[in-house]
Design a protein around this motif. Structure first.
Motif, PDB file in Angstrom:
ATOM      1  N   VAL A  40       0.850  -1.197   0.000  1.00 31.17           N
ATOM      2  CA  VAL A  40       0.000   0.000   0.000  1.00 31.17           C
ATOM      3  C   VAL A  40       0.887   1.248   0.000  1.00 31.17           C
ATOM      4  CG1 VAL A  40      -1.629   1.337   1.399  1.00 31.17           C
ATOM      5  CG2 VAL A  40      -1.959  -1.126   1.134  1.00 31.17           C
ATOM      6  N   LYS A  41       1.912   1.194   0.833  1.00 35.24           N
ATOM      7  CA  LYS A  41       2.828   2.334   0.929  1.00 35.24           C
ATOM      8  C   LYS A  41       3.538   2.577  -0.410  1.00 35.24           C
ATOM      9  CE  LYS A  41       7.040   1.997   2.314  1.00 35.24           C
ATOM     10  NZ  LYS A  41       8.241   1.710   3.140  1.00 35.24           N
ATOM     11  N   ASN A  42       3.992   1.512  -1.039  1.00 35.21           N
ATOM     12  CA  ASN A  42       4.713   1.665  -2.304  1.00 35.21           C
ATOM     13  C   ASN A  42       3.829   2.272  -3.390  1.00 35.21           C
ATOM     14  OD1 ASN A  42       7.029   0.641  -1.181  1.00 35.21           O
ATOM     15  ND2 ASN A  42       6.673  -1.443  -1.900  1.00 35.21           N
ATOM     16  N   ALA A  43       2.601   1.753  -3.482  1.00 39.39           N
ATOM     17  CA  ALA A  43       1.686   2.280  -4.498  1.00 39.39           C
ATOM     18  C   ALA A  43       1.376   3.748  -4.212  1.00 39.39           C
ATOM     19  CB  ALA A  43       0.399   1.455  -4.522  1.00 39.39           C
ATOM     20  N   THR A  44       1.158   4.059  -2.937  1.00 43.40           N
ATOM     21  CA  THR A  44       0.863   5.442  -2.567  1.00 43.40           C
ATOM     22  C   THR A  44       2.075   6.331  -2.829  1.00 43.40           C
ATOM     23  OG1 THR A  44      -0.581   4.590  -0.835  1.00 43.40           O
ATOM     24  CG2 THR A  44      -0.027   6.922  -0.721  1.00 43.40           C
ATOM     25  N   GLY A  45       3.259   5.785  -2.580  1.00 44.63           N
ATOM     26  CA  GLY A  45       4.489   6.533  -2.825  1.00 44.63           C
ATOM     27  C   GLY A  45       4.666   6.851  -4.308  1.00 44.63           C
ATOM     28  N   THR A  46       4.320   5.877  -5.144  1.00 41.92           N
ATOM     29  CA  THR A  46       4.400   6.091  -6.598  1.00 41.92           C
ATOM     30  C   THR A  46       3.493   7.250  -7.005  1.00 41.92           C
ATOM     31  OG1 THR A  46       4.856   3.757  -6.995  1.00 41.92           O
ATOM     32  CG2 THR A  46       3.981   5.001  -8.853  1.00 41.92           C
ATOM     33  N   GLU A  64      -1.578   1.555 -12.644  1.00 44.12           N
ATOM     34  CA  GLU A  64      -1.200   0.313 -11.956  1.00 44.12           C
ATOM     35  C   GLU A  64      -1.212   0.504 -10.442  1.00 44.12           C
ATOM     36  OE1 GLU A  64       2.627  -1.266 -13.195  1.00 44.12           O
ATOM     37  OE2 GLU A  64       1.922  -1.255 -15.277  1.00 44.12           O
ATOM     38  N   ALA A  65      -0.658   1.603 -10.005  1.00 47.89           N
ATOM     39  CA  ALA A  65      -0.607   1.878  -8.563  1.00 47.89           C
ATOM     40  C   ALA A  65      -2.018   2.036  -7.999  1.00 47.89           C
ATOM     41  CB  ALA A  65       0.221   3.140  -8.295  1.00 47.89           C
ATOM     42  N   ARG A  66      -2.864   2.715  -8.758  1.00 49.69           N
ATOM     43  CA  ARG A  66      -4.259   2.901  -8.339  1.00 49.69           C
ATOM     44  C   ARG A  66      -4.938   1.536  -8.204  1.00 49.69           C
ATOM     45  NH1 ARG A  66      -8.772   2.590 -11.426  1.00 49.69           N
ATOM     46  NH2 ARG A  66     -10.646   3.642 -10.644  1.00 49.69           N
ATOM     47  N   GLN A  67      -4.732   0.676  -9.191  1.00 50.24           N
ATOM     48  CA  GLN A  67      -5.343  -0.662  -9.159  1.00 50.24           C
ATOM     49  C   GLN A  67      -4.790  -1.474  -7.985  1.00 50.24           C
ATOM     50  OE1 GLN A  67      -7.970  -1.683 -11.078  1.00 50.24           O
ATOM     51  NE2 GLN A  67      -7.986  -3.332  -9.565  1.00 50.24           N
ATOM     52  N   ALA A  68      -3.494  -1.338  -7.717  1.00 52.64           N
ATOM     53  CA  ALA A  68      -2.896  -2.054  -6.588  1.00 52.64           C
ATOM     54  C   ALA A  68      -3.560  -1.621  -5.285  1.00 52.64           C
ATOM     55  CB  ALA A  68      -1.386  -1.778  -6.535  1.00 52.64           C
ATOM     56  N   LEU A  69      -3.855  -0.344  -5.159  1.00 54.79           N
ATOM     57  CA  LEU A  69      -4.494   0.154  -3.934  1.00 54.79           C
ATOM     58  C   LEU A  69      -5.909  -0.408  -3.797  1.00 54.79           C
ATOM     59  CD1 LEU A  69      -3.331   3.869  -3.772  1.00 54.79           C
ATOM     60  CD2 LEU A  69      -2.747   2.014  -2.200  1.00 54.79           C
TER      61      LEU A  69
END
Ligand code: HEC
Length: 146
Positions: A40-46, A64-69
């Motif tokens: 979650v942190k990595n996707a939010t960081g991106t 991609e980051a949005r979908q990961a979240l």
């Protein structure tokens, strides 16, 4: 002004979370949920890095980051359902005393990610504050302050 707010919200969320703290965690269930939060942190960081202009905006990566979240938010209830503890964990027992609320706060994160339009930088910036607010709301209630 909008940018300032984004920076503030994210700063508060990510402060003190520079790297994974899973080293030395004995309990596998706790380790798994910490790894989930790390994702979650990595996707939010991106997303945050792009929103703040630290890295170039890339719609595909942002998507991609949005979908990961969205995916991670859906995984939160199962990862936290069993009341497992570990000396390294920062989870509070209040999670299991207020389970429905905890689940709701996980859902709120997923909804914020869903509502985030990551196709354009301006829209990404506009949605980051709300997303960051959902992290803060859960951490404030259910995580040891560091
Ligand atoms: C539904 C509640 C909830 C939401 C929403 C939530 N978190 Fe967490 N988070 C937790 C809990 C609880 C822990 C502590 C887990 C543990 O140590 O056992 C945690 C831990 C973390 C950690 C530390 C992981 C580690 O390795 O120790 C990071 C980083 C993190 N969250 C980032 C975020 C970000 C960024 C968001 C928002 C996009 C977010 N969280 C949203 C509940 C939540």
């Amino acid at each position: 002004m909008k940018k300032f707010f984004v920076t503030l919200a994210l700063g508060a969320t990510l402060a003190g979370t520079g790297f994974a703290m899973t080293e030395g965690v004995e309990n596998e269930a706790v380790k798994a949920r910490m790894m989930l939060m790390d994702g979650v942190k990595n996707a939010t960081g991106t997303l945050g890095g792009m929103a703040k202009g630290e890295v170039a905006f890339d719609a595909a990566k942002a998507g991609e980051a949005r979908q990961a979240l969205i995916d991670h938010a859906a995984e939160v209830p199962a990862a936290f359902e069993a009341q497992e503890m570990d000396p390294k964990s920062t989870a509070l027992p209040a999670i299991w005393e207020n389970w429905a609320d905890f689940e709701m706060k996980a859902k709120a994160m997923g909804t914020a990610a869903e509502e985030l339009d990551a196709s354009e930088l301006e829209w990404l910036q506009a949605g980051m504050g709300t997303l960051g607010g959902t992290c803060a709301a859960c951490h404030k209630a259910y995580r040891v302050k560091k």
